[in-house]
Design a protein around this motif. Structure first.
Motif, PDB file in Angstrom:
ATOM      1  N   PHE A 234       0.863  -1.604  -0.078  1.00  0.00           N
ATOM      2  CA  PHE A 234       0.108  -0.114   0.275  1.00  0.00           C
ATOM      3  C   PHE A 234       0.518   1.318  -0.242  1.00  0.00           C
ATOM      4  O   PHE A 234       2.049   1.343   0.322  1.00  0.00           O
ATOM      5  N   MET A 235      -0.038   2.526  -0.720  1.00  0.00           N
ATOM      6  CA  MET A 235       1.204   3.553  -0.644  1.00  0.00           C
ATOM      7  C   MET A 235       1.093   4.537   0.605  1.00  0.00           C
ATOM      8  O   MET A 235       0.084   4.452   1.258  1.00  0.00           O
ATOM      9  N   VAL A 236       2.363   4.760   0.770  1.00  0.00           N
ATOM     10  CA  VAL A 236       3.101   5.826   1.820  1.00  0.00           C
ATOM     11  C   VAL A 236       3.530   6.955   1.366  1.00  0.00           C
ATOM     12  O   VAL A 236       4.238   6.687  -0.039  1.00  0.00           O
ATOM     13  N   ARG A 237       3.211   8.362   1.589  1.00  0.00           N
ATOM     14  CA  ARG A 237       3.968   8.959   1.659  1.00  0.00           C
ATOM     15  C   ARG A 237       3.762   9.906   2.916  1.00  0.00           C
ATOM     16  O   ARG A 237       2.891  10.373   3.447  1.00  0.00           O
ATOM     17  N   LEU A 238       5.196  10.692   2.525  1.00  0.00           N
ATOM     18  CA  LEU A 238       6.299  11.418   3.697  1.00  0.00           C
ATOM     19  C   LEU A 238       6.370  12.915   2.990  1.00  0.00           C
ATOM     20  O   LEU A 238       6.921  13.014   2.399  1.00  0.00           O
ATOM     21  N   TRP A 239       6.852  13.575   4.180  1.00  0.00           N
ATOM     22  CA  TRP A 239       7.553  14.673   4.210  1.00  0.00           C
ATOM     23  C   TRP A 239       8.816  15.025   4.664  1.00  0.00           C
ATOM     24  O   TRP A 239       8.277  14.596   5.938  1.00  0.00           O
ATOM     25  N   ILE A 240       9.539  15.412   3.971  1.00  0.00           N
ATOM     26  CA  ILE A 240      10.984  15.576   4.389  1.00  0.00           C
ATOM     27  C   ILE A 240      11.586  17.090   4.591  1.00  0.00           C
ATOM     28  O   ILE A 240      11.552  17.994   3.553  1.00  0.00           O
ATOM     29  N   ASP A 241      11.665  16.883   5.619  1.00  0.00           N
ATOM     30  CA  ASP A 241      12.122  18.437   6.360  1.00  0.00           C
ATOM     31  C   ASP A 241      13.662  19.246   5.322  1.00  0.00           C
ATOM     32  O   ASP A 241      14.615  18.008   5.021  1.00  0.00           O
ATOM     33  N   SER A 242      13.859  20.381   5.235  1.00  0.00           N
ATOM     34  CA  SER A 242      15.053  20.753   4.297  1.00  0.00           C
ATOM     35  C   SER A 242      15.973  20.399   4.811  1.00  0.00           C
ATOM     36  O   SER A 242      16.837  19.624   4.357  1.00  0.00           O
ATOM     37  N   LYS A 243      16.275  20.432   6.139  1.00  0.00           N
ATOM     38  CA  LYS A 243      17.183  19.883   6.664  1.00  0.00           C
ATOM     39  C   LYS A 243      18.328  18.834   6.450  1.00  0.00           C
ATOM     40  O   LYS A 243      19.105  18.517   7.086  1.00  0.00           O
ATOM     41  N   VAL A 244      17.511  18.179   6.450  1.00  0.00           N
ATOM     42  CA  VAL A 244      17.984  16.913   6.281  1.00  0.00           C
ATOM     43  C   VAL A 244      17.977  16.761   4.933  1.00  0.00           C
ATOM     44  O   VAL A 244      17.138  15.260   4.703  1.00  0.00           O
ATOM     45  N   ALA A 245      16.719  17.106   4.171  1.00  0.00           N
ATOM     46  CA  ALA A 245      16.042  16.214   2.637  1.00  0.00           C
ATOM     47  C   ALA A 245      17.592  16.042   2.208  1.00  0.00           C
ATOM     48  O   ALA A 245      17.467  15.014   1.166  1.00  0.00           O
ATOM     49  N   LYS A 285      13.033   7.705  13.572  1.00  0.00           N
ATOM     50  CA  LYS A 285      14.252   7.383  14.104  1.00  0.00           C
ATOM     51  C   LYS A 285      14.544   9.400  13.759  1.00  0.00           C
ATOM     52  O   LYS A 285      15.701   9.884  14.405  1.00  0.00           O
ATOM     53  N   TRP A 286      13.844   9.441  12.998  1.00  0.00           N
ATOM     54  CA  TRP A 286      13.775  10.740  12.143  1.00  0.00           C
ATOM     55  C   TRP A 286      12.959  12.616  12.967  1.00  0.00           C
ATOM     56  O   TRP A 286      12.784  13.528  12.327  1.00  0.00           O
ATOM     57  N   ILE A 287      12.098  11.983  13.537  1.00  0.00           N
ATOM     58  CA  ILE A 287      11.311  13.188  14.432  1.00  0.00           C
ATOM     59  C   ILE A 287      12.031  13.730  14.793  1.00  0.00           C
ATOM     60  O   ILE A 287      13.073  14.131  15.538  1.00  0.00           O
ATOM     61  N   PRO A 288      11.722  15.077  14.525  1.00  0.00           N
ATOM     62  CA  PRO A 288      10.111  15.575  13.797  1.00  0.00           C
ATOM     63  C   PRO A 288      10.377  15.854  12.381  1.00  0.00           C
ATOM     64  O   PRO A 288       9.991  16.454  11.971  1.00  0.00           O
ATOM     65  N   HIS A 289      11.657  16.047  12.049  1.00  0.00           N
ATOM     66  CA  HIS A 289      12.257  16.713  11.114  1.00  0.00           C
ATOM     67  C   HIS A 289      11.276  16.042   9.104  1.00  0.00           C
ATOM     68  O   HIS A 289      11.889  15.606   8.117  1.00  0.00           O
ATOM     69  N   VAL A 290      11.071  14.880   9.755  1.00  0.00           N
ATOM     70  CA  VAL A 290       9.793  13.718   8.653  1.00  0.00           C
ATOM     71  C   VAL A 290       8.789  13.213   9.566  1.00  0.00           C
ATOM     72  O   VAL A 290       8.204  13.358  10.952  1.00  0.00           O
ATOM     73  N   VAL A 291       7.581  13.036   8.486  1.00  0.00           N
ATOM     74  CA  VAL A 291       5.996  13.216   8.894  1.00  0.00           C
ATOM     75  C   VAL A 291       5.644  12.432   7.892  1.00  0.00           C
ATOM     76  O   VAL A 291       5.704  12.880   7.013  1.00  0.00           O
ATOM     77  N   VAL A 292       4.657  11.620   8.102  1.00  0.00           N
ATOM     78  CA  VAL A 292       3.833  11.113   7.049  1.00  0.00           C
ATOM     79  C   VAL A 292       2.718  11.735   7.548  1.00  0.00           C
ATOM     80  O   VAL A 292       1.896  12.260   7.739  1.00  0.00           O
ATOM     81  N   LEU A 293       1.988  11.805   5.568  1.00  0.00           N
ATOM     82  CA  LEU A 293       1.268  12.654   5.627  1.00  0.00           C
ATOM     83  C   LEU A 293      -0.341  11.809   4.616  1.00  0.00           C
ATOM     84  O   LEU A 293      -1.300  12.231   5.246  1.00  0.00           O
ATOM     85  N   GLU A 294       0.376  10.364   5.083  1.00  0.00           N
ATOM     86  CA  GLU A 294      -0.625  10.169   4.203  1.00  0.00           C
ATOM     87  C   GLU A 294       0.110   8.083   4.472  1.00  0.00           C
ATOM     88  O   GLU A 294       1.287   7.680   3.565  1.00  0.00           O
ATOM     89  N   PRO A 295      -0.719   7.486   4.708  1.00  0.00           N
ATOM     90  CA  PRO A 295      -2.154   7.088   5.154  1.00  0.00           C
ATOM     91  C   PRO A 295      -2.757   7.495   6.515  1.00  0.00           C
ATOM     92  O   PRO A 295      -1.414   7.590   7.322  1.00  0.00           O
ATOM     93  N   GLN A 296      -3.861   7.334   6.626  1.00  0.00           N
ATOM     94  CA  GLN A 296      -3.967   8.256   8.558  1.00  0.00           C
ATOM     95  C   GLN A 296      -3.788   6.819   9.014  1.00  0.00           C
ATOM     96  O   GLN A 296      -2.893   7.444  10.021  1.00  0.00           O
ATOM     97  N   GLY A 297      -4.386   5.492   8.625  1.00  0.00           N
ATOM     98  CA  GLY A 297      -3.600   4.210   9.565  1.00  0.00           C
ATOM     99  C   GLY A 297      -1.974   5.209  10.016  1.00  0.00           C
ATOM    100  O   GLY A 297      -2.470   3.948  11.645  1.00  0.00           O
ATOM    101  N   LEU A 298      -0.977   4.562   9.462  1.00  0.00           N
ATOM    102  CA  LEU A 298      -0.356   4.641  10.021  1.00  0.00           C
ATOM    103  C   LEU A 298       0.522   6.532  10.494  1.00  0.00           C
ATOM    104  O   LEU A 298       1.334   6.006  11.401  1.00  0.00           O
ATOM    105  N   LYS A 299      -0.205   7.576  10.367  1.00  0.00           N
ATOM    106  CA  LYS A 299      -0.449   8.340  11.474  1.00  0.00           C
ATOM    107  C   LYS A 299      -0.049   8.423  12.784  1.00  0.00           C
ATOM    108  O   LYS A 299       0.259   8.265  13.938  1.00  0.00           O
TER     109      LYS A 299
END
Length: 315
Positions: A234-245, A285-299
């Motif tokens: 299943f698909m997962v979408r992540l946001w990665i902070d520019s500080k660690v991109a 491991k990367w909190i707060p620089h990596v955020v789950v955007l979807e799916p809601q279940g993973l969030k």
């Protein structure tokens, strides 16, 4: 089915290696003479050469070496290195690529340091405790679709027990430095920690047990040992902070990922997984620089993991 004579196979490969790497032979061996010397078929020699890597080829009953000659004072180390390459070529997929990249890097480092032996650097790959004969037997079983039996060490409720297993081996996978055997047991795909396997024996060729190409293709996208072979990705979408991109642009999370760079330097990464545990260790491991955007279940799964951790800290 009788076991293969692995000592003879190693002797053949040693002879091929030593002869081809002797400049006096111009990188050429007559396969018919070698087959007669070792009492094997030309087809067997062809299989040997196919597992030796891209620098070696078999054409018109002749074996060729296409690489560069290097002086080696320790032939045993050179042959061991060649066998590791052979093992890597037999596995396929991402594991093959990773192992060959590692081995080629070590070989280049050896040449740069003018060493006459194989120069190994520290890596996170654990040592495989199986002996050479067992590794070659396992390699052949994967290639020839042969069912094997083995004893498997399990630990349940702090009690260690050995169980007898009968499996059609499919692939050797490496997750975070640890080695696993993936195979079919009673038509169910399972993972076995490689160093808990012992006393491997061939049973016979597979009849009836099989796995779809689609499922086999999924194996190359597995992130870690939490991969569930039979689960639909299943698909997962992540946001990665520019500080660690830069770290995520340098090294992919998954072979199947798609990366988009935003104007502010942050990243959106889309990939497919088979269980929340495949990706949650990386996110945590990367909190707060990596955020789950979807799916809601993973969030929700990540939120619960963080809350559980904070609860433990307070107790």
């Amino acid at each position: 089915m009788p076991l293969h004579d692995y000592a003879t196979k190693m002797a053949r490969m040693s002879k091929i290696f030593a002869t081809l790497h002797n400049p006096e032979n111009n990188g050429l061996i007559c396969a018919k003479e070698l087959a007669k010397e070792f009492s094997v078929s030309l087809r067997t020699l062809r299989r040997d050469v196919e597992n030796m890597g891209t620098e070696y080829s078999y054409k018109r009953d002749k074996i060729y070496f296409h690489g560069h000659y290097t002086a080696k004072e320790n032939d045993e180390l050179s042959v061991a290195f060649l066998l590791l390459k052979s093992f890597a070529y037999s596995m396929g997929g991402a594991t093959k690529t990773q192992m060959l990249s590692l081995l080629e890097g070590l070989e280049i480092k050896s040449q740069q340091n003018n060493r006459t032996d194989i120069f190994f650097t520290r890596t996170n790959l654990e040592e495989i405790t199986l002996d050479t004969e067992s590794i070659l037997l396992l390699q052949n079983a994967i290639k020839e679709h042969i069912i094997i039996q083995f004893k498997f060490l399990q630990e349940l409720n702090n009690t260690k027990t050995h169980t007898q297993r009968e499996v059609l081996p499919l692939k050797i996978l490496n997750f975070s430095g640890e080695w696993y055997l993936l195979g079919l047991e009673s038509n169910t795909m399972k993972k076995f920690y490689l160093n808990n396997i012992a006393d491997i024996k061939e049973v016979g060729r597979s009849e009836g047990e099989s796995v779809s190409e689609e499922i086999l293709a999924r194996l190359d996208n597995a992130l870690n040992a939490w991969f569930v072979p039979d689960a639909k990705p299943f698909m997962v979408r992540l946001w990665i902070d520019s500080k660690v991109a830069k770290y995520f642009k340098r090294k992919k999370i998954s072979p199947n990922q798609h990366l988009d760079e935003n104007k502010d330097g942050s990243l959106d990464i889309t990939l497919h997984i088979t269980s929340y545990m495949e990706i949650s260790p990386l996110v945590l491991k990367w909190i707060p620089h990596v955020v789950v955007l979807e799916p809601q279940g993973l969030k929700d799964f990540i939120k619960k993991s963080v809350k559980d951790y904070l609860r433990v800290l307070k107790s």
